[in-house]
Design a protein around this motif. Structure first.
Motif, PDB file in Angstrom:
ATOM      1  N   ILE A  25       0.838  -1.204   0.000  1.00 26.19           N
ATOM      2  CA  ILE A  25       0.000   0.000   0.000  1.00 26.19           C
ATOM      3  C   ILE A  25       0.870   1.250   0.000  1.00 26.19           C
ATOM      4  CG2 ILE A  25      -1.624   1.350   1.402  1.00 26.19           C
ATOM      5  CD1 ILE A  25      -2.830  -1.389   2.270  1.00 26.19           C
ATOM      6  N   GLU A  26       1.900   1.234   0.815  1.00 28.26           N
ATOM      7  CA  GLU A  26       2.820   2.374   0.883  1.00 28.26           C
ATOM      8  C   GLU A  26       3.430   2.655  -0.497  1.00 28.26           C
ATOM      9  OE1 GLU A  26       7.271   3.055   2.703  1.00 28.26           O
ATOM     10  OE2 GLU A  26       5.874   1.874   3.888  1.00 28.26           O
ATOM     11  N   SER A  29       0.724   3.785  -3.159  1.00 29.94           N
ATOM     12  CA  SER A  29       0.339   5.175  -2.935  1.00 29.94           C
ATOM     13  C   SER A  29       1.424   6.133  -3.403  1.00 29.94           C
ATOM     14  CB  SER A  29       0.035   5.397  -1.452  1.00 29.94           C
ATOM     15  OG  SER A  29      -0.398   6.728  -1.222  1.00 29.94           O
ATOM     16  N   ASN A  32       1.365   6.111  -7.275  1.00 33.36           N
ATOM     17  CA  ASN A  32       0.088   6.269  -7.974  1.00 33.36           C
ATOM     18  C   ASN A  32      -0.175   5.044  -8.846  1.00 33.36           C
ATOM     19  OD1 ASN A  32      -2.290   7.677  -8.545  1.00 33.36           O
ATOM     20  ND2 ASN A  32      -1.411   8.559 -10.401  1.00 33.36           N
ATOM     21  N   ALA A  75      -6.411   0.986   1.347  1.00 39.38           N
ATOM     22  CA  ALA A  75      -5.896   1.111  -0.019  1.00 39.38           C
ATOM     23  C   ALA A  75      -6.974   1.600  -0.974  1.00 39.38           C
ATOM     24  CB  ALA A  75      -5.330  -0.224  -0.491  1.00 39.38           C
ATOM     25  N   ASP A  78      -7.514   5.286  -0.620  1.00 38.12           N
ATOM     26  CA  ASP A  78      -6.366   6.135  -0.926  1.00 38.12           C
ATOM     27  C   ASP A  78      -6.498   6.692  -2.344  1.00 38.12           C
ATOM     28  OD1 ASP A  78      -3.797   7.140  -1.697  1.00 38.12           O
ATOM     29  OD2 ASP A  78      -2.835   5.843  -0.210  1.00 38.12           O
ATOM     30  N   ASN A  80      -4.414   8.083  -4.138  1.00 38.36           N
ATOM     31  CA  ASN A  80      -3.194   7.886  -4.931  1.00 38.36           C
ATOM     32  C   ASN A  80      -3.053   6.471  -5.486  1.00 38.36           C
ATOM     33  OD1 ASN A  80      -2.259  10.548  -4.530  1.00 38.36           O
ATOM     34  ND2 ASN A  80      -1.525   9.966  -2.505  1.00 38.36           N
ATOM     35  N   ILE A  81      -3.932   5.562  -5.069  1.00 36.00           N
ATOM     36  CA  ILE A  81      -3.904   4.190  -5.582  1.00 36.00           C
ATOM     37  C   ILE A  81      -5.023   4.065  -6.607  1.00 36.00           C
ATOM     38  CG2 ILE A  81      -4.119   1.743  -5.018  1.00 36.00           C
ATOM     39  CD1 ILE A  81      -2.961   2.371  -2.261  1.00 36.00           C
TER      40      ILE A  81
END
Length: 146
Positions: A25-26, A29, A32, A75, A78, A80-81
Motif C-alpha cells: 500500500i505504501e 500510494s 500512484n 488502499a 487512498d 493515490n492508488i
C-alpha cells in the motif's frame, strides 16, 4: 528511482501478510499505482482431502478479508492508488502465484515475504520468494518475516 505502475503483493495467509500488504500500500500510494493482492490455496495438499477448490478459495478469501480487510479498505480509500484487486485461486505453489496471478496482472514490482523455511523442508518445498526472484520479469521486493 524508478516508478511502479502495477504492484503485485503475494499474500500468504499467515502473520506476514499484514506486513506485505502495508508495504504494498505504501509503495502503491507513493507511485500512484494499481495494486493487486494475490493468494494461492495450495491445491496439492487440498486435493488429497478431495476438497472443492472453488469453495475453498472463497473461504480463504473471506479469511484474508477478515484479517487484513482494514488495510484493503485503506488502499481502496487512498486517492493515490488507482485500483485495488484481491484474487484467491487454488493451485500448486509457487508456480500458480508466478504464472497465473502475477503474470496475468503484468506487474512491474512483486512484493512477497521470506517465510523462513530452512534445511530439509526447503530442499523439498522450495521457496516462493526464491521462485519469484528467479522467474519474474520485474523487480521483486522480499520483505523479512520479522
Amino acid at each position: 528511482m524508478s516508478t511502479y505502475e502495477r504492484i503485485f503483493a503475494a499474500i500468504d495467509g499467515g502473520e506476514s501478510q499484514r506486513k506485505v500488504c502495508e508495504r504494498a500500500i505504501e509503495l502503491a500510494s507513493a507511485n500512484n499505482a494499481d495494486l493487486f493482492l494475490g493468494h494461492v490455496v495450495d491445491a496439492v495438499a487440498s486435493e488429497a482431502s478431495k476438497a472443492d477448490m472453488d469453495l475453498l478459495a472463497l473461504k480463504v478469501k473471506d479469511q484474508i478479508l477478515e484479517a487484513i480487510g482494514d488495510l484493503i479498505q485503506k488502499a481502496e480509500d487512498d486517492p493515490n492508488i488507482k485500483s485495488v484487486t484481491l484474487k484467491v485461486v487454488a493451485g500448486g505453489l509457487p508456480e500458480t502465484l508466478g504464472n497465473v496471478l502475477a503474470e496475468q496482472f503484468e506487474p512491474d514490482l512483486v512484493i512477497c515475504c521470506k517465510r523462513g523455511f530452512s534445511g530439509l523442508r526447503y530442499a523439498f518445498v522450495g521457496s516462493v520468494s526464491t521462485y519469484l526472484v528467479r522467474n519474474m520479469d520485474c523487480d521483486v521486493l522480499v520483505i523479512d518475516k520479522a
